[in-house]
Design an enzyme around this catalytic site. Structure first.
Site, short mmCIF file in Angstrom:
data_model
loop_
_atom_site.label_atom_id
_atom_site.label_comp_id
_atom_site.label_asym_id
_atom_site.label_seq_id
_atom_site.Cartn_x
_atom_site.Cartn_y
_atom_site.Cartn_z
N GLY A 214 36.18 35.68 42.49
CA GLY A 214 34.91 35.94 41.84
C GLY A 214 33.74 35.08 42.28
N GLU A 239 28.64 40.52 53.51
CA GLU A 239 29.90 41.20 53.23
C GLU A 239 29.71 42.50 52.45
OE1 GLU A 239 34.34 39.87 51.80
OE2 GLU A 239 32.63 39.07 50.70
N ARG A 248 26.78 45.75 40.81
CA ARG A 248 27.38 44.61 40.10
C ARG A 248 26.38 43.98 39.13
NH1 ARG A 248 31.88 40.90 42.94
NH2 ARG A 248 33.20 42.53 43.84
N ARG A 376 37.46 26.30 54.76
CA ARG A 376 37.84 26.93 56.03
C ARG A 376 36.82 26.59 57.11
NH1 ARG A 376 39.09 33.40 56.83
NH2 ARG A 376 39.58 33.32 59.05
N GLY A 379 34.45 21.64 59.44
CA GLY A 379 33.50 20.91 60.29
C GLY A 379 32.73 19.87 59.48
N LYS A 413 32.12 17.59 44.49
CA LYS A 413 31.14 16.67 45.07
C LYS A 413 29.81 16.88 44.38
CE LYS A 413 28.66 15.39 49.30
NZ LYS A 413 28.45 15.64 50.75
#
Length: 452
Positions: A214, A239, A248, A376, A379, A413
């Site tokens: 979500g 996307e 939505r 993912r 970096g 964070k």
């Protein structure tokens, strides 16, 4: 270099020669020049190489005078000794005043930008004649390249501490007097706003989760809440289509099951609620863009066209293009992350960027809650982000969870304050998050849809 070439392109030989002459006469001029001028700014390629040699001497604290510069120029093979000696002597002798070195540098930098503009115009002309791309893509390319020149021209001067302190004190005073106007952007999720004090201007906020938890819905709920405050929100979705985003938002606001948008099987009451919600949402300043494979430069070009801006949402980072060739996807994502942070600072608004998580958390034994290291192709994302938030639903891993609608928003964070886990209520039917209401011995339900 041919005389005809020198005649055509914007340049100032006198300014370029005066810069080099000034450095030979008084190397301390470099203190002003280094912030303005780069070797590639010179039109005469060999002059740029001489400047590069002097710059390197300055950076290594080497002695800079006529003899040492002459030695470097000859050793670098830029000119033969006899020619170099005469050229450097003429440059040093002809300098009107070393005090004007910074002014000469600005002239050279401006001529360089004019040449870049000419080159860009040539690219645009060639693309137009080729007719191999859509007109809108050519327009975006042109705007992006031109604004790139403007971005590189910006050079913020250093500020004395007492000036920064006065500005800080003034801002705190304004927040104390009018929190709604000067505090961070409120998301209307009370616990999130409490921990982060709202989304700060120029902050890069990262929202990450495994697929299907979500994160897009939460981002849209935040966009809707901010839009209903009269703020301007720009949503870049790489996307989902604009139609899916609108569905939505409409479902969340009206309280109508999102699935019914695909079947059209609505009750009379639901049609009324849809109409009322459409009227309310249509008055907000929320802008949607579903262009795929977009770069940060293209986003910035589109954002500049908006009359106002308060929040930028990007869904999601790994689907973006860096616009440059990089050795790995991790390097590309790192470059995108840095560019997103620069975009937040340039527009002075918060950027909420969505990100995917790797499968590392699912492979861990015991606690499956995500960590910053699970991002993912992370970096430099962890370093660039001012806040990192993870969505987590324990019901996915623990079927005996008493409250499957209770979602954890882990603030892992927070550059401006403490880290904490806050809770949100999730309604899967409406793809909607709302403030969590703890009720003894009861499964928490989402807040009711806002009045329409």
């Amino acid at each position: 270099m041919e005389f005809e070439d020198l005649k055509r392109a914007p340049h100032s030989l006198e300014a370029e020669q005066s810069i080099l002459g000034s450095l030979i006469v008084d190397y301390r001029c470099m203190e002003d020049l280094a912030a303005i001028l780069r070797p590639e700014h010179f039109y005469v390629e060999k002059y740029g190489r001489i400047y590069s040699e002097i710059l390197e001497m300055y950076m290594t604290s080497a002695q800079i005078d006529f003899v040492t510069v002459l030695n470097r120029v000859v050793a670098a093979g830029i000119y033969e000794e006899t020619e170099a000696k005469q050229l450097l002597y003429d440059m040093a002798s002809a300098v009107p005043s070393t005090k004007n070195a910074a002014a000469y540098a600005r002239i050279v930098a401006e001529k360089y930008n004019l040449r870049r503009l000419i080159g860009i115009c040539d690219e645009i002309t060639e693309a137009c004649y080729a007719q191999n791309d859509e007109v809108q893509n050519i327009l975006d390319m042109a705007e992006s390249k031109i604004f790139e020149i403007r971005d590189q021209q910006s050079n913020t001067a250093m500020v004395e501490l007492k000036t920064a302190l006065l500005e800080s004190f003034d801002r705190v005073s304004k927040i104390a007097q009018d929190r709604a106007t000067y505090a961070g952007l409120q998301t209307s999720f009370r616990d999130l706003d409490r921990v982060l004090s709202g989304f700060g201007k120029s902050d890069l906020i990262l929202l990450a989760a495994r697929p299907g938890l979500g994160k897009t819905s939460l981002a849209l709920n935040i966009a809707q809440n901010v839009g209903l405050q009269g703020k301007t929100v720009a949503i870049f979705s790489l996307e989902m289509s604009n139609e899916q985003l609108a569905n939505r938002l409409l479902s969340s606001h009206s309280g109508v099951d999102n699935k019914k948008f695909r079947t059209g099987e609505l009750t009379a009451n639901e049609w009324v609620r849809l109409g009322q919600s459409s009227s309310v949402l249509a008055r907000t300043h929320v802008y949607l863009d579903d262009t795929p494979d977009m770069t940060v430069a293209q986003m910035k070009a589109k954002l500049r066209r908006l009359p106002a801006l308060d929040l930028i949402i990007v869904d999601y980072m790994q689907l973006m293009s860096s616009g440059t060739r990089t050795a790995s996807r991790q390097e590309a994502v790192s470059e995108i992350s840095r560019s997103m942070k620069m975009m937040a600072k340039e527009f002075n608004v918060p950027v909420l960027c969505l990100s995917q998580l790797s499968r590392a958390s699912e492979k861990r034994e015991g606690d499956k809650r995500p960590l910053p290291s699970d991002l993912r192709e992370s970096g430099s994302i962890e370093q660039d982000a001012d806040a990192i938030m993870f969505l987590y639903n324990d019901a996915i891993y623990n079927k005996e969870t008493a409250n499957p609608n209770k979602m954890e928003l882990i603030i892992a964070k927070n550059r401006h304050g403490p880290t904490e886990t806050v809770y949100l209520a999730w309604n899967n039917t409406l793809t909607k998050f709302s403030n969590y209401k703890a009720k003894k011995d009861a499964v928490p339900l989402p807040d009711e849809a806002p009045p329409v």
